[in-house]
Design an enzyme around this catalytic site. Structure first.
Site, short mmCIF file in Angstrom:
data_model
loop_
_atom_site.label_atom_id
_atom_site.label_comp_id
_atom_site.label_asym_id
_atom_site.label_seq_id
_atom_site.Cartn_x
_atom_site.Cartn_y
_atom_site.Cartn_z
N LYS A 81 3.15 -3.63 -1.57
CA LYS A 81 1.74 -3.95 -1.81
C LYS A 81 1.19 -4.75 -0.63
CE LYS A 81 2.62 -4.12 -6.80
NZ LYS A 81 2.72 -4.98 -8.00
N LYS A 103 -4.37 -9.02 -4.85
CA LYS A 103 -3.98 -10.03 -5.86
C LYS A 103 -2.98 -11.03 -5.30
CE LYS A 103 0.21 -8.06 -6.66
NZ LYS A 103 1.55 -8.67 -6.74
N THR A 155 0.99 -12.23 -11.35
CA THR A 155 1.32 -12.80 -10.05
C THR A 155 0.80 -14.23 -9.91
OG1 THR A 155 1.10 -10.56 -9.17
CG2 THR A 155 1.30 -12.32 -7.58
#
Length: 334
Positions: free
Chosen positions: A107, A194, A251
């Site tokens: 990511k 995020k 997260t």
């Protein structure tokens, strides 16, 4: 139907998904440059540097021969940090013999180019050597997945058929459920951005902020993610799905999150180099903060939290001063 899966990268996420795939009765061959990890997986069926207590299935094999690993599978699972993804893909492109479906779980966004991993794959892997691309993303800590704890994620692709195939291969009725999406842009951006908000969440935790501020940070952070996703062509519903708000929550609230842990260390006065040296796993949010800062400037997007993180990490701005600046901004409607 059983598939052969090549897992590139024997880190925490690659190992956890190898376990899921093996549990689902697929054949798994893992690749890693670290021969000690390869030998440990083959002989001890563990990966102690990533999971102290987890035991991997005996039928999971590993190799340090990239060509052997790549050409083993019907599907290639990319589980390497985004900072090295180009170089790994260049090597794969040289040894791959038949077209494969690529599935990515890293990511991040590449600074300067603003490229998502899918775009890097399309650039580095010849069209004749790839069947398609899917990102597997969502609220999923590897530490829980490897232990068989219930997890839900999203398989996103420009091809619904490819997303459905990955859904079928990875899903089971016990602990791992996969949804599909055709919003590849939104899913990749949400999964990357995020991590920047998670850095901010770790900073807030280190300063003893409470639940009120945590909820506010997640909510306003989601607004900033939404603005970037929509500006770059993603969809609103993705932001409010598993790859968006779901991944953001997990997260920003868990000590399993390396980005959350990194935020804590930075707020305690450690610089980025010191922070990264103390966290054994990759902190994608630090690199993504650079790309996000560049995107915000390029597209003239209002994202004060993300900008604040960038200034703290790379301009050495005091965390308390950055928060004070956020609170002192002009009042406005939500």
């Amino acid at each position: 139907m059983s598939y052969k899966i090549s897992v590139i990268g024997a880190g925490s996420w690659g190992s956890a998904l190898a376990q899921i795939l093996s549990d689902n009765k697929h054949q798994v061959l893992m690749y890693d440059v670290d021969k000690n990890i390869v030998n440990e997986i083959n002989s001890e069926h563990t990966n102690k540097s990533k999971f102290e207590d987890a035991k991997l299935n005996d039928d999971i094999k590993a190799t340090s021969d990239l060509a052997k690993a790549v050409n083993f599978g019907d599907l290639i699972l990319l589980a390497v940090p985004t900072a090295v993804i180009r170089s790994v893909l260049e090597r794969i492109n040289k040894v791959i013999e038949d077209p494969k479906l690529f599935v990515n779980v890293a990511k991040g966004i590449e600074p300067e180019t603003f490229k998502r991993v899918s775009e890097i794959v399309f650039e580095e892997i010849a069209e004749s050597k790839r069947k398609g691309y899917v990102v597997l993303t969502g609220p999923s800590h590897a530490e829980e997945v490897v232990l068989g704890m219930l997890t839900l994620v999203t398989a996103a692709s420009n091809s619904l058929d490819d997303a459905k195939l990955v859904q079928k291969i990875f899903s089971n009725k016990e602990n791992f459920r996969v949804y599909t999406s055709t919003d590849l842009i939104g899913a990749e951006l949400c999964g990357s951005l995020k991590n920047v908000i998670a850095l901010a969440s770790g900073m807030a935790y280190a300063l003893n902020f409470g639940d009120n501020s945590k909820a506010a940070l997640i909510t306003r952070g989601l607004v900033e993610i939404k603005r970037i996703v929509l500006a770059l062509g993603g969809k609103m519903e993705t932001v409010y799905g598993l790859s968006g708000v779901g991944d953001l929550i997990v997260t920003c609230t868990s000590f399993h999150s390396r980005n959350f842990q990194a935020g804590i260390k930075i707020a305690q006065g450690k610089n980025l180099k010191q922070t990264l040296s103390e966290i054994t796993m990759v902190v994608e949010g630090a690199r993504t903060a650079v790309a996000a800062h560049q995107i915000i400037k390029e597209y003239k997007i209002s994202a004060p939290i993300i900008e604040g993180v960038y200034e703290i990490v790379y301009k050495h701005k005091d965390v308390k001063k950055a928060i004070a600046n956020l609170m002192a901004r002009s009042l406005k409607s939500e």
